[in-house]
Motif scaffolding. Structure first.
Motif, mmCIF file in Angstrom:
data_model
loop_
_atom_site.group_PDB
_atom_site.id
_atom_site.type_symbol
_atom_site.label_atom_id
_atom_site.label_comp_id
_atom_site.label_asym_id
_atom_site.label_seq_id
_atom_site.Cartn_x
_atom_site.Cartn_y
_atom_site.Cartn_z
ATOM 1 N N ILE A 48 0.830 -1.200 0.000
ATOM 2 C CA ILE A 48 0.000 0.000 0.000
ATOM 3 C C ILE A 48 0.865 1.251 0.000
ATOM 4 C CG2 ILE A 48 -1.730 1.304 1.306
ATOM 5 C CD1 ILE A 48 -2.804 -1.417 2.297
ATOM 6 N N GLN A 49 1.904 1.272 0.837
ATOM 7 C CA GLN A 49 2.867 2.373 0.821
ATOM 8 C C GLN A 49 4.175 1.903 1.422
ATOM 9 O OE1 GLN A 49 2.300 5.797 3.405
ATOM 10 N NE2 GLN A 49 0.883 4.661 4.703
ATOM 11 N N GLY A 50 5.249 2.620 1.083
ATOM 12 C CA GLY A 50 6.576 2.293 1.586
ATOM 13 C C GLY A 50 7.612 2.483 0.502
ATOM 14 N N GLN A 51 8.877 2.485 0.899
ATOM 15 C CA GLN A 51 9.963 2.638 -0.064
ATOM 16 C C GLN A 51 11.109 1.710 0.276
ATOM 17 O OE1 GLN A 51 11.756 6.609 0.217
ATOM 18 N NE2 GLN A 51 10.731 6.862 2.182
ATOM 19 N N THR A 52 11.890 1.394 -0.753
ATOM 20 C CA THR A 52 12.991 0.438 -0.644
ATOM 21 C C THR A 52 12.465 -0.878 -0.076
ATOM 22 O OG1 THR A 52 14.344 2.372 -0.045
ATOM 23 C CG2 THR A 52 15.434 0.221 -0.037
ATOM 24 N N ILE A 53 11.562 -1.474 -0.822
ATOM 25 C CA ILE A 53 10.957 -2.748 -0.440
ATOM 26 C C ILE A 53 11.474 -3.815 -1.391
ATOM 27 C CG2 ILE A 53 8.795 -4.026 -0.226
ATOM 28 C CD1 ILE A 53 7.455 -1.342 0.452
ATOM 29 N N SER A 54 12.074 -4.851 -0.831
ATOM 30 C CA SER A 54 12.678 -5.919 -1.621
ATOM 31 C C SER A 54 11.885 -7.208 -1.431
ATOM 32 C CB SER A 54 14.134 -6.127 -1.191
ATOM 33 O OG SER A 54 14.694 -7.231 -1.864
ATOM 34 N N ILE A 55 11.411 -7.772 -2.547
ATOM 35 C CA ILE A 55 10.706 -9.050 -2.546
ATOM 36 C C ILE A 55 11.559 -10.028 -3.342
ATOM 37 C CG2 ILE A 55 8.595 -10.264 -3.213
ATOM 38 C CD1 ILE A 55 7.154 -7.545 -2.994
ATOM 39 N N ASN A 56 12.060 -11.057 -2.684
ATOM 40 C CA ASN A 56 13.024 -11.965 -3.307
ATOM 41 C C ASN A 56 12.675 -13.420 -2.980
ATOM 42 O OD1 ASN A 56 15.474 -12.605 -4.745
ATOM 43 N ND2 ASN A 56 16.465 -12.953 -2.780
ATOM 44 N N ARG A 57 12.738 -14.276 -3.991
ATOM 45 C CA ARG A 57 12.551 -15.726 -3.824
ATOM 46 C C ARG A 57 11.206 -16.093 -3.187
ATOM 47 N NH1 ARG A 57 15.470 -18.871 -0.883
ATOM 48 N NH2 ARG A 57 15.771 -17.344 0.767
ATOM 49 N N CYS A 58 10.168 -15.341 -3.496
ATOM 50 C CA CYS A 58 8.844 -15.641 -2.939
ATOM 51 C C CYS A 58 8.037 -16.475 -3.930
ATOM 52 C CB CYS A 58 8.099 -14.347 -2.605
ATOM 53 S SG CYS A 58 8.838 -13.451 -1.202
ATOM 54 N N SER A 59 7.170 -17.331 -3.397
ATOM 55 C CA SER A 59 6.309 -18.185 -4.204
ATOM 56 C C SER A 59 4.858 -17.840 -3.893
ATOM 57 C CB SER A 59 6.587 -19.659 -3.883
ATOM 58 O OG SER A 59 5.692 -20.499 -4.594
ATOM 59 N N LEU A 60 4.090 -17.471 -4.925
ATOM 60 C CA LEU A 60 2.727 -16.982 -4.742
ATOM 61 C C LEU A 60 1.848 -17.669 -5.769
ATOM 62 C CD1 LEU A 60 3.989 -13.325 -4.809
ATOM 63 C CD2 LEU A 60 3.484 -14.591 -2.728
ATOM 64 N N ASN A 61 0.777 -18.328 -5.305
ATOM 65 C CA ASN A 61 -0.078 -18.989 -6.280
ATOM 66 C C ASN A 61 -1.510 -19.109 -5.816
ATOM 67 O OD1 ASN A 61 -0.402 -21.952 -5.201
ATOM 68 N ND2 ASN A 61 1.769 -21.469 -4.978
ATOM 69 N N LYS A 62 -2.396 -19.222 -6.805
ATOM 70 C CA LYS A 62 -3.838 -19.371 -6.608
ATOM 71 C C LYS A 62 -4.457 -18.176 -5.878
ATOM 72 C CE LYS A 62 -3.898 -24.430 -6.666
ATOM 73 N NZ LYS A 62 -2.440 -24.663 -6.845
ATOM 74 N N GLN A 63 -3.986 -16.953 -6.208
ATOM 75 C CA GLN A 63 -4.600 -15.760 -5.622
ATOM 76 C C GLN A 63 -5.811 -15.362 -6.467
ATOM 77 O OE1 GLN A 63 -0.987 -15.889 -4.892
ATOM 78 N NE2 GLN A 63 -1.949 -16.473 -2.990
ATOM 79 N N SER B 294 11.446 -3.617 -5.468
ATOM 80 C CA SER B 294 12.219 -4.596 -6.222
ATOM 81 C C SER B 294 11.573 -5.979 -6.084
ATOM 82 C CB SER B 294 13.662 -4.633 -5.705
ATOM 83 O OG SER B 294 14.377 -5.697 -6.287
ATOM 84 N N ILE B 295 11.294 -6.629 -7.213
ATOM 85 C CA ILE B 295 10.705 -7.969 -7.228
ATOM 86 C C ILE B 295 11.620 -8.858 -8.049
ATOM 87 C CG2 ILE B 295 8.690 -9.350 -7.870
ATOM 88 C CD1 ILE B 295 7.044 -6.715 -7.680
ATOM 89 N N ARG B 296 12.278 -9.816 -7.393
ATOM 90 C CA ARG B 296 13.280 -10.646 -8.058
ATOM 91 C C ARG B 296 13.136 -12.110 -7.664
ATOM 92 N NH1 ARG B 296 16.496 -5.912 -7.056
ATOM 93 N NH2 ARG B 296 17.349 -5.089 -9.005
ATOM 94 N N ASN B 297 13.398 -12.971 -8.641
ATOM 95 C CA ASN B 297 13.510 -14.418 -8.399
ATOM 96 C C ASN B 297 12.257 -15.016 -7.773
ATOM 97 O OD1 ASN B 297 16.353 -14.341 -9.221
ATOM 98 N ND2 ASN B 297 16.715 -13.373 -7.225
#
Length: 206
Positions: free
Chosen positions: A123-138, A172-175
């Motif tokens: 929703i809000q924020g800065q310098t947020i790193s998302i790495n090696r996450c697995s997301l399914n069936k949303q 940042s969204i990686r891997n």
């Protein structure tokens, strides 16, 4: 050697989150436990900075997962490491991980979300790193006419969503692996966004 976990049941008759990490606590680390049950609220709500959440398994959980709030100190410099949320079998509007921080430096590494409406909601924020996450069936309603991705009302459902018009910068969204979602990545606003080396599979849009 397999890690041993404490086992907690969140009473369905209770109200509010199982844990509420408040602003007058410094240096909190919650780790190595499994939660089931749930009362429709988030399992963990935090309004404090410099908090680590590690190896927390919420499955099958009737409510949201971990929510970082902008109130008080504002949940900046928080880390979610190898946490897993699995929603109930029926389609729901729950969010696994929600980031609504004043400030930034938030890390999600190795986290998993299965079922529910949104895997990770920023929703809000800065310098947020998302790495090696697995997301399914949303998805809220996988059986709409014409297939799971045909309804405009499905746009609230996503593996990762950047929601609303509040300030979001340096995301940042990686891997990451995102599968079987109405939208792999759904962006409503962002100042700077980096998406690299991810796998999107069986998704309606990106």
């Amino acid at each position: 050697q397999e890690m041993q976990h404490a086992f907690l049941v969140h009473d369905t008759g209770s109200s509010g989150p199982l844990f509420n990490v408040t602003t007058n606590v410094a240096g909190v680390c919650l780790k190595n436990f499994r939660v089931t049950g749930g009362n429709g609220s988030f399992c963990i709500t935090s309004s404090n900075s410099y908090v680590r959440y590690e190896f927390i398994f919420m499955s099958a959980y009737n409510g949201g997962g971990i929510q970082l709030l902008s109130t008080g100190v504002g949940s900046s410099s928080s880390k979610l490491i190898n946490c897993e949320w699995v929603g109930p079998a029926s389609a729901t509007n729950y969010t696994a991980f929600e980031i609504d921080v004043s400030g930034g430096d938030v890390w999600l590494d190795g986290c998993t979300a299965v079922r529910g409406a949104i895997g990770i909601n920023i929703i809000q924020g800065q310098t947020i790193s998302i790495n090696r996450c697995s997301l399914n069936k949303q998805t809220r309603s996988p059986n709409v006419s014409g297939g799971p991705y045909s309804s405009a009302s499905q746009f609230n459902t996503a593996g990762i969503k950047l929601s609303g018009t509040d300030y979001k910068d340096a995301i940042s969204i990686r891997n990451c692996y995102i599968e079987a979602c109405d939208n792999a990545l759904y962006v409503e606003s962002c100042e700077s966004l980096s998406v690299e080396d991810n796998l999107f599979q069986d998704v309606g849009a990106a």
